[in-house]
Design a protein around this motif. Structure first.
Motif, PDB file in Angstrom:
ATOM      1  N   MET A  85       0.835  -1.196   0.000  1.00  0.00           N
ATOM      2  CA  MET A  85       0.000   0.000   0.000  1.00  0.00           C
ATOM      3  C   MET A  85       0.873   1.251   0.000  1.00  0.00           C
ATOM      4  SD  MET A  85      -3.388  -0.663   2.194  1.00  0.00           S
ATOM      5  CE  MET A  85      -2.953  -1.372   3.722  1.00  0.00           C
ATOM      6  N   GLY A  86       0.274   2.379  -0.360  1.00  0.00           N
ATOM      7  CA  GLY A  86       1.013   3.628  -0.353  1.00  0.00           C
ATOM      8  C   GLY A  86       0.393   4.643  -1.290  1.00  0.00           C
ATOM      9  N   VAL A 157       4.656   1.638   1.050  1.00  0.00           N
ATOM     10  CA  VAL A 157       5.636   2.217   0.128  1.00  0.00           C
ATOM     11  C   VAL A 157       5.599   3.733   0.257  1.00  0.00           C
ATOM     12  CG1 VAL A 157       6.347   2.418  -2.292  1.00  0.00           C
ATOM     13  CG2 VAL A 157       5.312   0.297  -1.467  1.00  0.00           C
ATOM     14  N   VAL A 158       6.752   4.320   0.540  1.00  0.00           N
ATOM     15  CA  VAL A 158       6.841   5.782   0.628  1.00  0.00           C
ATOM     16  C   VAL A 158       8.007   6.226  -0.260  1.00  0.00           C
ATOM     17  CG1 VAL A 158       6.992   7.787   2.156  1.00  0.00           C
ATOM     18  CG2 VAL A 158       6.123   5.616   3.063  1.00  0.00           C
ATOM     19  N   PRO A 181       0.861  -5.642  11.052  1.00  0.00           N
ATOM     20  CA  PRO A 181       2.126  -4.924  11.150  1.00  0.00           C
ATOM     21  C   PRO A 181       2.565  -4.330   9.813  1.00  0.00           C
ATOM     22  CG  PRO A 181       2.474  -7.288  11.314  1.00  0.00           C
ATOM     23  CD  PRO A 181       1.000  -7.070  11.363  1.00  0.00           C
ATOM     24  N   ILE A 182       3.238  -3.189   9.916  1.00  0.00           N
ATOM     25  CA  ILE A 182       3.716  -2.466   8.735  1.00  0.00           C
ATOM     26  C   ILE A 182       5.219  -2.670   8.592  1.00  0.00           C
ATOM     27  CG2 ILE A 182       4.178  -0.106   7.867  1.00  0.00           C
ATOM     28  CD1 ILE A 182       1.549   0.777   9.206  1.00  0.00           C
ATOM     29  N   ILE A 183       5.643  -2.832   7.334  1.00  0.00           N
ATOM     30  CA  ILE A 183       7.070  -2.708   7.024  1.00  0.00           C
ATOM     31  C   ILE A 183       7.158  -1.546   6.042  1.00  0.00           C
ATOM     32  CG2 ILE A 183       9.064  -3.757   5.891  1.00  0.00           C
ATOM     33  CD1 ILE A 183       7.982  -6.501   6.780  1.00  0.00           C
ATOM     34  N   VAL A 184       8.045  -0.588   6.312  1.00  0.00           N
ATOM     35  CA  VAL A 184       8.137   0.575   5.434  1.00  0.00           C
ATOM     36  C   VAL A 184       9.185   0.321   4.362  1.00  0.00           C
ATOM     37  CG1 VAL A 184       8.479   3.073   5.296  1.00  0.00           C
ATOM     38  CG2 VAL A 184       7.503   2.060   7.380  1.00  0.00           C
ATOM     39  N   ALA A 185       8.751   0.436   3.104  1.00  0.00           N
ATOM     40  CA  ALA A 185       9.688   0.376   1.985  1.00  0.00           C
ATOM     41  C   ALA A 185       9.895   1.804   1.513  1.00  0.00           C
ATOM     42  CB  ALA A 185       9.127  -0.499   0.868  1.00  0.00           C
ATOM     43  N   VAL A 220      13.121  -0.440   5.074  1.00  0.00           N
ATOM     44  CA  VAL A 220      14.185  -0.791   4.132  1.00  0.00           C
ATOM     45  C   VAL A 220      14.222   0.267   3.040  1.00  0.00           C
ATOM     46  CG1 VAL A 220      15.099  -2.607   2.627  1.00  0.00           C
ATOM     47  CG2 VAL A 220      13.629  -3.238   4.543  1.00  0.00           C
ATOM     48  N   GLU A 221      15.423   0.731   2.717  1.00  0.00           N
ATOM     49  CA  GLU A 221      15.587   1.683   1.613  1.00  0.00           C
ATOM     50  C   GLU A 221      15.731   0.881   0.333  1.00  0.00           C
ATOM     51  OE1 GLU A 221      18.784   4.456   2.296  1.00  0.00           O
ATOM     52  OE2 GLU A 221      18.094   4.887   4.335  1.00  0.00           O
ATOM     53  N   VAL A 222      14.832   1.107  -0.605  1.00  0.00           N
ATOM     54  CA  VAL A 222      14.872   0.334  -1.849  1.00  0.00           C
ATOM     55  C   VAL A 222      14.817   1.238  -3.076  1.00  0.00           C
ATOM     56  CG1 VAL A 222      13.720  -1.671  -0.805  1.00  0.00           C
ATOM     57  CG2 VAL A 222      12.357   0.035  -1.989  1.00  0.00           C
ATOM     58  N   SER A 223      15.115   0.644  -4.206  1.00  0.00           N
ATOM     59  CA  SER A 223      14.816   1.261  -5.485  1.00  0.00           C
ATOM     60  C   SER A 223      14.201   0.182  -6.362  1.00  0.00           C
ATOM     61  CB  SER A 223      16.083   1.824  -6.147  1.00  0.00           C
ATOM     62  OG  SER A 223      15.804   2.076  -7.524  1.00  0.00           O
ATOM     63  N   ALA A 224      12.920   0.328  -6.608  1.00  0.00           N
ATOM     64  CA  ALA A 224      12.235  -0.657  -7.444  1.00  0.00           C
ATOM     65  C   ALA A 224      12.788  -0.580  -8.853  1.00  0.00           C
ATOM     66  CB  ALA A 224      10.734  -0.387  -7.444  1.00  0.00           C
TER      67      ALA A 224
END
Ligand code: GDP
Ligand code: MG
Length: 370
Positions: A85-86, A157-158, A181-185, A220-224
């Motif tokens: 979500m985001g 997703v932010v 629970p939330i995991i922030v991407a 987690v810091e990501v780049s899709a």
């Protein structure tokens, strides 16, 4: 007050009348097959036979088909089910696509992946994660409003260049309301203007406390776009799943939830189902909301026909007599008569709910069906 005859109760549950009489005797109630028993006694019997009555509200009851709780020793760990979500354009679809590419089993399957509403990714270590393929809050709240809890974990997703936006806040409140629970991407970290620290700080105002801020929410810091840190995101999911201790009994009649359903021109009604517990098999007779069917074929997210699907495995079911709705509960039943009985009841109950004078009593639930 008189409520239902023993015979009717037996019919409702597709149990033998003599078994009901025996169970009643054990409870100290002497009754013949044609005698009526009161509501409380009927409820006890229903529970005794492993069927449960769900009180939707004070005056509204529904026959719950799902079986009794599983024994602790029968439970085996299952894959987590994850929803992304985001805010719009923050990269939900891109992340789902990128995660899909990390599946080590896709190669073996010839790489054919098809959109069935959910897919499963296998990690190099063999662990599996199931993703609901329909990002967005609408699907999530639609299912939840129908009482279906399919998601174990929400990936929020932010975009690191945009930080918290209105739909981010909405997603947070959805996840909190569902107690998931939330995991922030933190996405788009490849962008020069990316500011992941700002994202973490801004989240504080919405009571999402990531580890760096002294909380316990994983981020987690990501780049899709560049495919960076997707393995870290998956590790975070598996870690969170471990904390949740997700388990199900695979060795029983299947129960699950419809995540997507459509009327396919060639194949007829098709529903994508996530099994909660038990194992769904070809040939099983099942109820899905107000529809029922016999499993003619099961197709996985790689387009392959499979013989069975266990907990957290997304699968397309062919063989339905009608098209159910997303969020509908799927329950395997013992025979066709039972399936018809239940769906007839549900169709009638739907009509009753729609009529101006809602007649919603336990009696309505048990009243004789054609
Ligand atoms: P959604 O609306 O949340 O599903 O977002 P999309 O996945 O459709 O992405 C919106 C836009 O952001 C698209 O143009 C993507 O190419 C772009 N985008 C997504 N992820 C990244 C990323 O990690 N880095 C960069 N630079 N762009 C991204
Ligand atoms: Mg999208």
């Amino acid at each position: 007050p008189d409520f239902i005859t023993v015979q009717e109760l037996a019919n409702r549950m597709t149990e033998k009348g003599s078994d009901i009489i025996k169970a009643l005797m054990k409870m100290g109630v002497m009754a013949t097959i044609n005698q009526t028993i009161d509501q409380d006694t009927a409820e006890l019997i229903v529970e005794e036979f492993g069927h449960t009555i769900k009180r939707v509200s004070e005056s509204d009851v529904e026959l719950e088909l799902t079986g009794p709780e599983d024994k602790e020793e029968d439970l085996k760990s299952r894959a987590p089910v994850v929803t992304v979500m985001g805010h719009v354009d923050h990269g939900k679809t891109s992340i789902l696509d990128a995660l899909r590419k990390t599946d080590v089993a896709a190669g073996e399957a010839g790489g054919i992946t098809q959109h069935i509403g959910a897919y499963q990714v296998q990690m190099p270590g063999g662990e599996r994660i199931t993703f609901l393929d329909t990002p967005g809050h609408a699907a999530f709240s639609a299912m939840r409003s129908r009482g279906a809890q399919v998601t174990d974990i929400v990936i929020l997703v932010v975009a690191a260049d945009d930080s918290i936006m209105p739909q981010t806040i909405e997603a947070i409140s959805h996840a909190k309301a569902a107690e998931v629970p939330i995991i922030v991407a933190i996405n788009k970290c490849d962008k020069p203007e990316a500011n992941p620290t700002k994202v973490r700080q801004d989240l504080l105002q919405h009571e999402v406390f990531v580890e760096e801020m002294g909380g316990d929410v994983l981020d987690v810091e990501v780049s899709a776009k560049q495919g960076t840190n997707l393995d870290k995101l998956e590790e975070a999911i598996l870690l969170q799943a471990e904390l949740l201790d997700l388990k199900a009994n695979p060795d029983r009649a299947a129960e699950g939830i419809v995540v997507e359903a459509k009327l396919d021109k060639g194949r007829g009604p098709v529903a994508t189902v996530l099994v909660n517990r038990g194992t769904l098999k070809v040939g099983d007779i099942f109820v899905a909301g107000s529809e029922w069917g016999r499993v003619r074929a099961l197709v996985n997210d790689k387009g392959q026909q499979i013989q069975s699907a266990g907990p957290s495995v997304p699968v397309e079911i062919l063989g339905l007599n009608g098209t159910p709705e997303a969020g509908d509960e799927v329950v395997v039943v013992e025979n066709e008569a039972r399936a018809r009985d239940v769906t007839d009841f549900r169709i009638r109950q739907k009509k009753e709910k729609q009529s101006t004078m809602p007649k919603a009593s336990l009696e309505a639930m048990f009243s004789k069906l054609a």
